[in-house]
Write a protein that holds these residues in place. Structure first.
Motif, PDB file in Angstrom:
ATOM      1  N   SER A  29      36.201  43.759  40.156  1.00  0.00           N
ATOM      2  CA  SER A  29      37.566  43.314  40.437  1.00  0.00           C
ATOM      3  C   SER A  29      38.133  42.537  39.243  1.00  0.00           C
ATOM      4  CB  SER A  29      37.557  42.419  41.675  1.00  0.00           C
ATOM      5  OG  SER A  29      36.697  41.327  41.457  1.00  0.00           O
ATOM      6  N   LEU A  30      39.380  42.155  39.384  1.00  0.00           N
ATOM      7  CA  LEU A  30      40.059  41.337  38.375  1.00  0.00           C
ATOM      8  C   LEU A  30      39.400  39.954  38.299  1.00  0.00           C
ATOM      9  CD1 LEU A  30      42.711  41.253  36.605  1.00  0.00           C
ATOM     10  CD2 LEU A  30      43.825  40.251  38.609  1.00  0.00           C
ATOM     11  N   LEU A  94      35.948  47.898  43.412  1.00  0.00           N
ATOM     12  CA  LEU A  94      36.500  46.813  44.221  1.00  0.00           C
ATOM     13  C   LEU A  94      37.808  46.335  43.592  1.00  0.00           C
ATOM     14  CD1 LEU A  94      34.440  44.090  45.995  1.00  0.00           C
ATOM     15  CD2 LEU A  94      36.655  43.537  45.020  1.00  0.00           C
ATOM     16  N   SER A  95      38.872  46.368  44.367  1.00  0.00           N
ATOM     17  CA  SER A  95      40.204  45.903  43.965  1.00  0.00           C
ATOM     18  C   SER A  95      40.723  46.683  42.766  1.00  0.00           C
ATOM     19  CB  SER A  95      40.197  44.398  43.749  1.00  0.00           C
ATOM     20  OG  SER A  95      41.499  43.912  43.986  1.00  0.00           O
ATOM     21  N   ILE A  96      40.914  46.068  41.590  1.00  0.00           N
ATOM     22  CA  ILE A  96      41.350  46.909  40.463  1.00  0.00           C
ATOM     23  C   ILE A  96      40.297  47.996  40.226  1.00  0.00           C
ATOM     24  CG2 ILE A  96      40.404  45.364  38.680  1.00  0.00           C
ATOM     25  CD1 ILE A  96      42.660  46.266  36.826  1.00  0.00           C
ATOM     26  N   ILE A 124      48.708  47.714  44.752  1.00  0.00           N
ATOM     27  CA  ILE A 124      48.323  46.333  45.076  1.00  0.00           C
ATOM     28  C   ILE A 124      49.440  45.392  44.626  1.00  0.00           C
ATOM     29  CG2 ILE A 124      46.632  44.501  44.733  1.00  0.00           C
ATOM     30  CD1 ILE A 124      44.532  46.606  44.077  1.00  0.00           C
ATOM     31  N   TRP A 130      52.858  40.182  40.043  1.00  0.00           N
ATOM     32  CA  TRP A 130      51.978  40.244  38.875  1.00  0.00           C
ATOM     33  C   TRP A 130      52.621  39.613  37.653  1.00  0.00           C
ATOM     34  CZ3 TRP A 130      47.205  40.594  39.813  1.00  0.00           C
ATOM     35  CH2 TRP A 130      46.792  41.236  40.971  1.00  0.00           C
ATOM     36  N   ARG A 133      52.369  35.926  37.953  1.00  0.00           N
ATOM     37  CA  ARG A 133      51.020  35.431  37.662  1.00  0.00           C
ATOM     38  C   ARG A 133      50.784  35.383  36.147  1.00  0.00           C
ATOM     39  NH1 ARG A 133      45.465  37.598  40.505  1.00  0.00           N
ATOM     40  NH2 ARG A 133      46.810  37.678  42.331  1.00  0.00           N
ATOM     41  N   ARG A 152      41.805  33.440  48.203  1.00  0.00           N
ATOM     42  CA  ARG A 152      41.931  34.878  48.496  1.00  0.00           C
ATOM     43  C   ARG A 152      40.566  35.560  48.492  1.00  0.00           C
ATOM     44  NH1 ARG A 152      46.115  34.085  44.727  1.00  0.00           N
ATOM     45  NH2 ARG A 152      44.965  35.096  43.033  1.00  0.00           N
ATOM     46  N   TRP A 153      39.658  35.035  47.673  1.00  0.00           N
ATOM     47  CA  TRP A 153      38.383  35.729  47.467  1.00  0.00           C
ATOM     48  C   TRP A 153      37.344  35.443  48.545  1.00  0.00           C
ATOM     49  CZ3 TRP A 153      36.726  35.435  41.565  1.00  0.00           C
ATOM     50  CH2 TRP A 153      37.651  36.168  40.795  1.00  0.00           C
ATOM     51  N   TYR A 179      42.449  39.538  30.933  1.00  0.00           N
ATOM     52  CA  TYR A 179      42.862  39.368  32.331  1.00  0.00           C
ATOM     53  C   TYR A 179      44.325  39.777  32.485  1.00  0.00           C
ATOM     54  CZ  TYR A 179      43.611  37.091  36.885  1.00  0.00           C
ATOM     55  OH  TYR A 179      43.933  36.841  38.205  1.00  0.00           O
ATOM     56  N   ILE A 186      47.677  46.669  36.864  1.00  0.00           N
ATOM     57  CA  ILE A 186      47.862  46.707  38.329  1.00  0.00           C
ATOM     58  C   ILE A 186      49.353  46.750  38.656  1.00  0.00           C
ATOM     59  CG2 ILE A 186      47.448  45.514  40.510  1.00  0.00           C
ATOM     60  CD1 ILE A 186      45.000  44.166  39.189  1.00  0.00           C
ATOM     61  N   HIS A 238      38.015  38.575  49.929  1.00  0.00           N
ATOM     62  CA  HIS A 238      38.268  39.709  49.029  1.00  0.00           C
ATOM     63  C   HIS A 238      37.000  40.250  48.350  1.00  0.00           C
ATOM     64  CE1 HIS A 238      40.724  42.154  46.397  1.00  0.00           C
ATOM     65  NE2 HIS A 238      40.399  41.494  45.304  1.00  0.00           N
TER      66      HIS A 238
END
Ligand SMILES: O=C(O)CCC(=O)CC(=O)O
Length: 262
Positions: A29-30, A94-96, A124, A130, A133, A152-153, A179, A186, A238
């Motif tokens: 993931s990210l 997972l995720s990204i 997503i 995004w 962020r 979130r995680w 990052y 994404i 997450h």
């Protein structure tokens, strides 16, 4: 530790298990590196070849200039699979990493035997989230998003125990530009019109307390793909492979059996 230069980036990867074993590749993931899967591996059936890698801009892989595109990250993963001489691979993203897996399956027909879309979706968040962020991180650094990211995680219980702290440090130590380049990937990724074309066996793994890719978002993606099934893990956030590795392994092993990998 291994490295390979594929698709113009030097990628760091780990390769465990018998060389001729059925292969599974894991995409992180990210904000995490390949240690994301550490707790999971010992719960998987023996005899598998297990490959984990750091996507470009994360962990020990090269941080090439951004922005990145999901298609580029997918070609990195496909390049690594081909570099290792593998095919019929089960991709767990997972995720990204799940976006990357969907894109590998769409762009590299026949390379994968199956796909696990974990805590991810065909789209997503929206671009505004995004870009907001990215602005925050450029101004204040990755540490400024640490506490909110942990919410979130991970579940409240996991955070209260202190078990999330190393993961917050992992996030904060990722290369900032890498990052951000992945956030931009994404933001630009929208696979909703493409995923009905996914014809390989697949499974979605969602988590009840996932604050990044909620169950409803994952169900929306599943509805776009004929025959897709969502398994919902209870009481975790997450990163369920960290918080409940044994239960996660149970779901993954079931899928591996279904596709004839074990
Ligand atoms: O985890 C990912 O790969 C992207 C989704 C996200 O927003 C992760 C987070 O909560 O920071």
């Amino acid at each position: 530790m291994h490295t390979a230069t594929v698709n113009g980036a030097n990628l760091h990867y780990a390769d465990q298990g018998p060389a001729d074993g059925p292969a599974v590749i894991f995409a992180n993931s990210l904000g995490t590196d390949l240690r994301l899967w550490d707790a999971l591996l010992s719960h998987l059936p023996e005899g598998l070849r297990l490959i984990r890698y750091d996507k470009r801009g994360h962990g020990l892989s090269e941080e090439t200039p951004g922005p990145y595109m999901i298609e580029q990250l997918a070609d990195d993963a496909a390049g690594l699979i081909r570099h290792l001489g593998l095919r019929d691979v089960v991709f767990v993203g997972l995720s990204i990493g799940g976006l990357i897996g969907q894109s590998v399956a769409l762009r590299h027909d026949g390379l994968l035997r199956g796909l696990v879309i974990s805590n991810s979706a065909a789209k997503i968040g929206d671009a505004g989230i995004w870009h907001g962020r990215v602005v925050t991180i450029r101004r204040h650094g990755l540490a400024s998003i640490g506490p909110a990211t942990m919410e979130r995680w991970f579940s409240p219980a996991f955070r209260a125990s202190g078990a999330a702290d190393p993961w917050q440090r992992m996030l904060e130590r990722q290369p900032v530009d890498g990052y951000i380049a992945c956030c931009e990937a994404i933001a630009a990724a929208d696979l909703r019109s493409a995923v009905p074309g996914l014809k390989l066996p697949l499974r979605l793994i969602a988590a009840e307390l996932d604050g990044a890719t909620p169950v409803s978002v994952m169900q929306d993606t599943a509805e776009l793909i004929k025959g897709a099934r969502v398994e919902v893990m209870r009481g975790v956030g997450h990163l369920p492979c960290v918080e409940a590795p044994e239960a996660y392994a149970g779901i993954l092993s079931g899928f591996l059996r279904e596709v004839g990998h074990v």
